[in-house]
Design an enzyme around this catalytic site. Structure first.
Site, mmCIF file in Angstrom:
data_model
loop_
_atom_site.group_PDB
_atom_site.id
_atom_site.type_symbol
_atom_site.label_atom_id
_atom_site.label_comp_id
_atom_site.label_asym_id
_atom_site.label_seq_id
_atom_site.Cartn_x
_atom_site.Cartn_y
_atom_site.Cartn_z
ATOM 1 N N CYS A 1 27.242 -2.095 -11.518
ATOM 2 C CA CYS A 1 26.627 -0.774 -11.525
ATOM 3 C C CYS A 1 25.286 -0.877 -12.245
ATOM 4 O O CYS A 1 25.198 -1.519 -13.289
ATOM 5 C CB CYS A 1 27.543 0.229 -12.226
ATOM 6 S SG CYS A 1 26.867 1.898 -12.318
ATOM 7 N N HIS B 1 32.022 4.533 -4.859
ATOM 8 C CA HIS B 1 31.440 4.262 -6.176
ATOM 9 C C HIS B 1 30.566 5.436 -6.626
ATOM 10 O O HIS B 1 30.675 5.908 -7.761
ATOM 11 C CB HIS B 1 30.623 2.966 -6.109
ATOM 12 C CG HIS B 1 29.996 2.578 -7.405
ATOM 13 N ND1 HIS B 1 30.519 1.606 -8.225
ATOM 14 C CD2 HIS B 1 28.873 3.025 -8.027
ATOM 15 C CE1 HIS B 1 29.750 1.474 -9.293
ATOM 16 N NE2 HIS B 1 28.743 2.338 -9.195
ATOM 17 N N GLU B 2 29.721 5.925 -5.724
ATOM 18 C CA GLU B 2 28.808 7.013 -6.087
ATOM 19 C C GLU B 2 29.544 8.343 -6.260
ATOM 20 O O GLU B 2 29.198 9.133 -7.145
ATOM 21 C CB GLU B 2 27.675 7.131 -5.066
ATOM 22 C CG GLU B 2 26.851 5.865 -4.870
ATOM 23 C CD GLU B 2 26.392 5.172 -6.149
ATOM 24 O OE1 GLU B 2 26.218 5.843 -7.196
ATOM 25 O OE2 GLU B 2 26.207 3.942 -6.115
ATOM 26 N N HIS C 1 30.898 8.434 -9.624
ATOM 27 C CA HIS C 1 29.880 8.865 -10.578
ATOM 28 C C HIS C 1 29.831 10.393 -10.664
ATOM 29 O O HIS C 1 29.770 10.963 -11.756
ATOM 30 C CB HIS C 1 28.484 8.343 -10.183
ATOM 31 C CG HIS C 1 28.130 7.023 -10.777
ATOM 32 N ND1 HIS C 1 27.926 6.836 -12.125
ATOM 33 C CD2 HIS C 1 27.943 5.823 -10.197
ATOM 34 C CE1 HIS C 1 27.620 5.566 -12.357
ATOM 35 N NE2 HIS C 1 27.623 4.926 -11.195
#
Length: 137
Positions: free
Chosen positions: A86, A127-128, A131
Site C-alpha cells: 500500500c 483494497h481501495e 480504505h
C-alpha cells in the site's frame, strides 16, 4: 485539478469515509491526478489517502484511470489469500480477497452503475474499498 500529498497517518486512514456528493467532484479529479502522478508506485488510491474522508476510489483499467464514487461491493466469490502493498503503508501484508466481485457505484455524472470485475482489477477495487471502510491491510 491538482496532485495531492499522500497521507500516511494510520489513525486518519482507519476512519470510515462518508458518502460523497456532487460537491466532492473536485476531490475525485484530484484523486485521479494524484493516481496518475504516482503511476510508477500505485495501481489505485482512495480519497482518504489524499486527506479527504470521502467514499471515492481511483484505479487503472489497463492504462486508463477509472473512478468510482460511493462504491459498494454487493457480491463476491472465489476467496483466496494474497499479499499486498500500500502506498500509505510500508511493506507487504497478507489479506483475503475474492476473484470475482460485483460493485454498485456512481460514475462522475452521479449515475448509479452496477458492474462485475475479476482478477487483479477486482483485487485493487477491494483494497481501495477497504480504505473507504477504514480497513488497512
Amino acid at each position: 485539478m491538482a496532485v495531492k500529498k499522500i497521507i500516511y497517518d494510520q489513525v486518519f486512514l482507519s476512519q470510515k469515509s462518508t458518502l460523497a456528493n456532487k460537491e466532492d467532484l473536485n476531490t475525485a479529479l484530484d484523486l485521479c491526478d494524484t493516481l496518475l502522478a504516482n503511476r510508477s508506485k500505485a495501481v489505485g488510491l482512495a480519497a482518504n489517502m489524499i486527506g479527504q474522508s470521502k467514499r471515492i476510489i481511483a484505479f487503472y483499467i489497463g492504462s486508463l484511470p477509472f473512478m468510482m464514487i460511493n462504491p459498494k461491493i454487493v457480491r463476491k466469490s472465489g476467496k483466496y489469500m494474497t499479499e499486498e502493498g500500500c502506498l500509505s503503508l510500508s511493506g507487504q501484508r497478507q489479506t483475503v480477497r475474492y476473484k470475482e466481485i460485483t460493485v454498485t457505484y456512481q460514475n462522475l455524472d452521479f449515475k448509479e452503475v452496477t458492474q462485475d470485475f475479476s482478477e487483479f482489477i477486482a483485487e485493487t477495487i477491494q483494497h481501495e474499498v477497504d480504505h473507504c471502510d477504514g480497513i488497512l491491510i
